[in-house]
Enzyme design. Sequence first.
Site, PDB file in Angstrom:
ATOM      1  N   LYS A 100       0.820  -1.216   0.000  1.00 49.94           N
ATOM      2  CA  LYS A 100       0.000   0.000   0.000  1.00 49.94           C
ATOM      3  C   LYS A 100       0.850   1.262   0.000  1.00 49.94           C
ATOM      4  O   LYS A 100       0.462   2.262  -0.590  1.00 49.94           O
ATOM      5  CB  LYS A 100      -0.963   0.005   1.196  1.00 49.94           C
ATOM      6  N   LYS A 136     -10.966  -4.354  -4.791  1.00 51.89           N
ATOM      7  CA  LYS A 136     -11.795  -3.197  -5.111  1.00 51.89           C
ATOM      8  C   LYS A 136     -11.013  -2.138  -5.861  1.00 51.89           C
ATOM      9  O   LYS A 136     -11.582  -1.261  -6.481  1.00 51.89           O
ATOM     10  CB  LYS A 136     -12.487  -2.601  -3.869  1.00 51.89           C
ATOM     11  N   LYS A 164      -5.116 -10.962  -7.094  1.00 52.61           N
ATOM     12  CA  LYS A 164      -6.233 -11.034  -6.152  1.00 52.61           C
ATOM     13  C   LYS A 164      -7.416 -10.197  -6.647  1.00 52.61           C
ATOM     14  O   LYS A 164      -7.210  -9.118  -7.197  1.00 52.61           O
ATOM     15  CB  LYS A 164      -5.733 -10.482  -4.811  1.00 52.61           C
TER      16      LYS A 164
HETATM   17  P1  TYM Z   1     -10.690  -5.770   3.945  1.00 46.26           P
HETATM   18  O1  TYM Z   1     -11.705  -4.730   4.249  1.00 46.26           O
HETATM   19  O2  TYM Z   1      -9.654  -5.477   2.921  1.00 46.26           O
HETATM   20  O3  TYM Z   1     -11.393  -7.099   3.522  1.00 46.26           O
HETATM   21  C1  TYM Z   1     -12.435  -7.675   4.275  1.00 46.26           C
HETATM   22  C2  TYM Z   1     -12.296  -9.176   4.280  1.00 46.26           C
HETATM   23  O4  TYM Z   1     -12.344  -9.681   2.943  1.00 46.26           O
HETATM   24  C3  TYM Z   1     -11.238 -10.551   2.727  1.00 46.26           C
HETATM   25  N1  TYM Z   1     -10.831 -10.464   1.309  1.00 46.26           N
HETATM   26  C4  TYM Z   1     -10.685 -11.523   0.508  1.00 46.26           C
HETATM   27  N2  TYM Z   1     -10.839 -12.841   0.745  1.00 46.26           N
HETATM   28  C5  TYM Z   1     -10.619 -13.695  -0.285  1.00 46.26           C
HETATM   29  N3  TYM Z   1     -10.276 -13.266  -1.535  1.00 46.26           N
HETATM   30  C6  TYM Z   1     -10.101 -11.950  -1.823  1.00 46.26           C
HETATM   31  N4  TYM Z   1      -9.783 -11.548  -3.049  1.00 46.26           N
HETATM   32  C7  TYM Z   1     -10.309 -11.001  -0.762  1.00 46.26           C
HETATM   33  N5  TYM Z   1     -10.227  -9.652  -0.670  1.00 46.26           N
HETATM   34  C8  TYM Z   1     -10.550  -9.340   0.600  1.00 46.26           C
HETATM   35  C9  TYM Z   1     -10.152 -10.047   3.660  1.00 46.26           C
HETATM   36  O5  TYM Z   1      -9.211 -11.042   3.943  1.00 46.26           O
HETATM   37  C10 TYM Z   1     -10.963  -9.663   4.878  1.00 46.26           C
HETATM   38  O6  TYM Z   1     -11.214 -10.780   5.696  1.00 46.26           O
HETATM   39  N6  TYM Z   1      -7.480  -5.457   7.756  1.00 46.26           N
HETATM   40  C11 TYM Z   1      -8.788  -5.942   7.366  1.00 46.26           C
HETATM   41  C12 TYM Z   1      -9.908  -5.340   8.187  1.00 46.26           C
HETATM   42  C13 TYM Z   1      -9.769  -5.490   9.670  1.00 46.26           C
HETATM   43  C14 TYM Z   1      -9.920  -6.694  10.412  1.00 46.26           C
HETATM   44  C15 TYM Z   1      -9.748  -6.326  11.789  1.00 46.26           C
HETATM   45  C16 TYM Z   1     -10.173  -8.024  10.056  1.00 46.26           C
HETATM   46  C17 TYM Z   1      -9.509  -4.483  10.555  1.00 46.26           C
HETATM   47  N7  TYM Z   1      -9.530  -4.994  11.831  1.00 46.26           N
HETATM   48  C18 TYM Z   1      -9.813  -7.272  12.797  1.00 46.26           C
HETATM   49  C19 TYM Z   1     -10.233  -8.966  11.081  1.00 46.26           C
HETATM   50  C20 TYM Z   1     -10.072  -8.592  12.432  1.00 46.26           C
HETATM   51  C21 TYM Z   1      -9.010  -5.555   5.916  1.00 46.26           C
HETATM   52  O7  TYM Z   1      -8.441  -4.630   5.407  1.00 46.26           O
HETATM   53  O8  TYM Z   1      -9.978  -6.258   5.314  1.00 46.26           O
END
Ligand code: TYM
Length: 355
Positions: A115, A220, A217
């Site tokens: 990032k 978004k 991957k």
């Molecule tokens: P975020 O918002 O990017 O994504 C949310 C969830 O979606 C999953 N994900 C995917 N899984 C499979 N294939 C993909 N292409 C894909 N893209 C996204 C992510 O693994 C995630 O589970 N850091 C986290 C948010 C967060 C969080 C937390 C998660 C903040 N605090 C505490 C768990 C516990 C994030 O950016 O997810």
Amino acid sequence: MTSFKPLVFSGVQPTGNLHLGNYLGAIRKFVDLQESNDCIYCVVDLHAITAQLVHGDLGAQTRSITAAFLASGIDPKKHIVFNQARVPQHAELAWIFNCVARIGWMNRMTQFKDKAGKDRENASLGLLAYPSLMAADILVYRATHVPVGDDQKQHLELTRDIAAKFNNDFSEKIGELGVGVEMQVGDETVNGFFPMTEPLIDGPITRVMSLRDGTKKMSKSDPSDLSRINLTDDADTISKKIKKAKTDPEPLPSDIEGLKGRPEAENLVGIYAALAGTTREQVIADFGGQQFSVFKPALADLAVDKLAPIATEMRKLEADPAYIDSVLRDGGERAGAIAEATMKTVKQIVGLLDN
Ligand code: TYM
């Protein structure tokens, strides 16, 4: 031996549209887990400002993710659904974790490197400290299980490192106050205030790949909308995107080994298995030897069947922002009560006075 009460926590950032990766990697698991666990699901708005401070409408994005949770089947009465900014203890515990974690740990995070890109010096300090806030999200509830996609694995390892260092650095004080809980870590039984959280990264597909390039991957931020299925896409759009998905010219293999080196085929088989609630082996048993001209329409029908009703329900919910806000307010109050109790003890452990 006392041990931590099982508790599920996970979070999703309110940045851009949710897509099939978010759904299969996370939200669908949130729904399944609520049957037999206590769950807390959070829209992590404080994380959303780490990469980009000013957003068009962060409030609307937060409501939209909440609508997706509810439309997918999360029950906000039995469980807790809220947005992070409502519970100040997340940021408060994150500060303490900033003093537990080492800069070297943060510098090693691959998501930070991706990032921040080449101009690291210009990334926000929040982006570097992001995993510390994530650890605080989980540990302020002393949650034991965290369902996520594969890309969050390293952040969850860091969460365990932070918990272990805190437990170790303050072991005497934790013992003195009698606030420790015994837990099994490998072969050892240790006493600590924070649990060693288990990631839940399983199922037929833990990383959903782009529909245009099976080595990237699904995300978004991909400029091509054809690369992903958005949770808000209507039936025609879902169908069109699957039919246009990149594939190779060979038919599907007759065994799972045959998917090796065929990333697009592997991705579509994984997506089918996850949507159908079956295994990749079963999908290969049903479609092995068939052309994509047969498999893709079957996958498109399945995806429309599973996803289009979510989009319809999301639109209904989004038309009633007052209801969404009431869900978040109620969830925030219930989450806040747990987080407040944890922070009181954390302050005692660390020796911060607030009486
Ligand atoms: P975020 O918002 O990017 O994504 C949310 C969830 O979606 C999953 N994900 C995917 N899984 C499979 N294939 C993909 N292409 C894909 N893209 C996204 C992510 O693994 C995630 O589970 N850091 C986290 C948010 C967060 C969080 C937390 C998660 C903040 N605090 C505490 C768990 C516990 C994030 O950016 O997810």
